[in-house]
Design a protein around this motif. Structure first.
Motif, PDB file in Angstrom:
ATOM      1  N   GLU A   1       0.834  -1.201   0.000  1.00  0.00           N
ATOM      2  CA  GLU A   1       0.000   0.000   0.000  1.00  0.00           C
ATOM      3  C   GLU A   1       0.872   1.256   0.000  1.00  0.00           C
ATOM      4  OE1 GLU A   1      -3.814   1.403   2.646  1.00  0.00           O
ATOM      5  OE2 GLU A   1      -2.219   0.303   3.651  1.00  0.00           O
ATOM      6  N   LEU A   2       1.917   1.254   0.798  1.00  0.00           N
ATOM      7  CA  LEU A   2       2.804   2.408   0.889  1.00  0.00           C
ATOM      8  C   LEU A   2       3.501   2.676  -0.437  1.00  0.00           C
ATOM      9  CD1 LEU A   2       4.103   4.566   2.722  1.00  0.00           C
ATOM     10  CD2 LEU A   2       5.909   2.900   3.182  1.00  0.00           C
TER      11      LEU A   2
ATOM     12  N   VAL B   1      -1.907  10.544  -1.868  1.00  0.00           N
ATOM     13  CA  VAL B   1      -2.818  10.331  -0.748  1.00  0.00           C
ATOM     14  C   VAL B   1      -2.772   8.892  -0.238  1.00  0.00           C
ATOM     15  CG1 VAL B   1      -5.262  10.333  -0.107  1.00  0.00           C
ATOM     16  CG2 VAL B   1      -4.390  12.077  -1.636  1.00  0.00           C
ATOM     17  N   LEU B   2      -2.784   8.734   1.081  1.00  0.00           N
ATOM     18  CA  LEU B   2      -3.004   7.426   1.700  1.00  0.00           C
ATOM     19  C   LEU B   2      -4.505   7.220   1.840  1.00  0.00           C
ATOM     20  CD1 LEU B   2      -0.425   7.325   4.615  1.00  0.00           C
ATOM     21  CD2 LEU B   2      -0.473   5.895   2.595  1.00  0.00           C
TER      22      LEU B   2
ATOM     23  N   ALA C   1       0.849  -9.834   0.579  1.00  0.00           N
ATOM     24  CA  ALA C   1       1.604  -8.605   0.859  1.00  0.00           C
ATOM     25  C   ALA C   1       2.980  -8.955   1.412  1.00  0.00           C
ATOM     26  CB  ALA C   1       0.840  -7.749   1.864  1.00  0.00           C
ATOM     27  N   PRO C   2       3.993  -8.131   1.116  1.00  0.00           N
ATOM     28  CA  PRO C   2       5.314  -8.357   1.729  1.00  0.00           C
ATOM     29  C   PRO C   2       5.193  -8.360   3.246  1.00  0.00           C
ATOM     30  CG  PRO C   2       5.448  -6.681   0.021  1.00  0.00           C
ATOM     31  CD  PRO C   2       3.993  -6.977   0.238  1.00  0.00           C
TER      32      PRO C   2
ATOM     33  N   LEU D   1      -3.449  -6.103   9.172  1.00  0.00           N
ATOM     34  CA  LEU D   1      -3.621  -5.906   7.729  1.00  0.00           C
ATOM     35  C   LEU D   1      -2.918  -7.012   6.944  1.00  0.00           C
ATOM     36  CD1 LEU D   1      -3.046  -2.051   7.398  1.00  0.00           C
ATOM     37  CD2 LEU D   1      -5.228  -3.273   7.223  1.00  0.00           C
ATOM     38  N   LEU D   2      -1.724  -7.401   7.405  1.00  0.00           N
ATOM     39  CA  LEU D   2      -0.976  -8.460   6.733  1.00  0.00           C
ATOM     40  C   LEU D   2      -1.702  -9.797   6.843  1.00  0.00           C
ATOM     41  CD1 LEU D   2       2.647  -7.517   7.801  1.00  0.00           C
ATOM     42  CD2 LEU D   2       1.655  -7.344   5.507  1.00  0.00           C
ATOM     43  N   ALA D   3      -2.343 -10.032   7.985  1.00  0.00           N
ATOM     44  CA  ALA D   3      -3.092 -11.277   8.157  1.00  0.00           C
ATOM     45  C   ALA D   3      -4.220 -11.373   7.147  1.00  0.00           C
ATOM     46  CB  ALA D   3      -3.639 -11.369   9.584  1.00  0.00           C
TER      47      ALA D   3
END
Length: 152
Positions: free
Chosen positions: A11-12, A18-19, A66-67, A59-61
């Motif tokens: 995401e980053l 914008v986030l 995702a890395p 979020l990763l779970a």
């Protein structure tokens, strides 16, 4: 107001100006100050950042592709953009209801690549990996270094 936003590395790396918002973030709240009355501002900020790191793990779970590194963005937003949660899961949890622009980002905090295995295991609920992550500090990056953050 300084907030700590849990994000994923994927995401980053796709931040244009914008986030995403709204989202649950973490900040030094009155509840956090009450919980640790003997702490100082730096300690409360560290606790808020740790809460955001836990949020990044969640979020990763939910994103197994995702890395596997926890990522926290520190940003300064107007107080009007931060709302209290009705039933916060932790004392530092708040909701950011406005867009967070790149210019509001102050720094990025990311696990070192050596933590990737523990982050991946913790994201699946491995209690021992979660404990090991509690002993790790996130590395600090300037906003201009976002493209240089290793993916793990």
């Amino acid at each position: 107001m300084r907030v700590y936003l849990p994000v994923t590395l994927a995401e980053l790396q796709h931040v244009s100006p914008v986030l995403l918002a709204p989202r649950v973030a973490h900040a030094v709240t009155p509840a956090l100050r009450t919980l640790w009355p003997d702490e100082d501002e730096e300690g409360w900020e560290y606790a808020a950042q740790a809460g955001a790191a836990d949020g990044s793990l969640l979020l990763l779970a939910g994103s197994p592709d995702a890395p596997s590194l926890r990522v926290v963005v520190a940003a300064d937003v107007p107080e009007a953009c931060v709302r209290d949660l009705e039933d916060p899961p932790v004392p530092s949890a708040v909701e950011v209801v406005c867009r967070v622009e790149l210019g509001q980002m102050v720094s990025v905090h990311v696990d070192e690549p050596a933590a990737a295995a523990d982050v991946a295991a913790a994201a699946t609920g491995d209690e021992f990996a979660i404990e090991r992550l509690e002993d790790r500090d996130l590395l600090w990056y300037d906003v201009t270094e976002i493209g240089q953050i290793p993916a793990g």
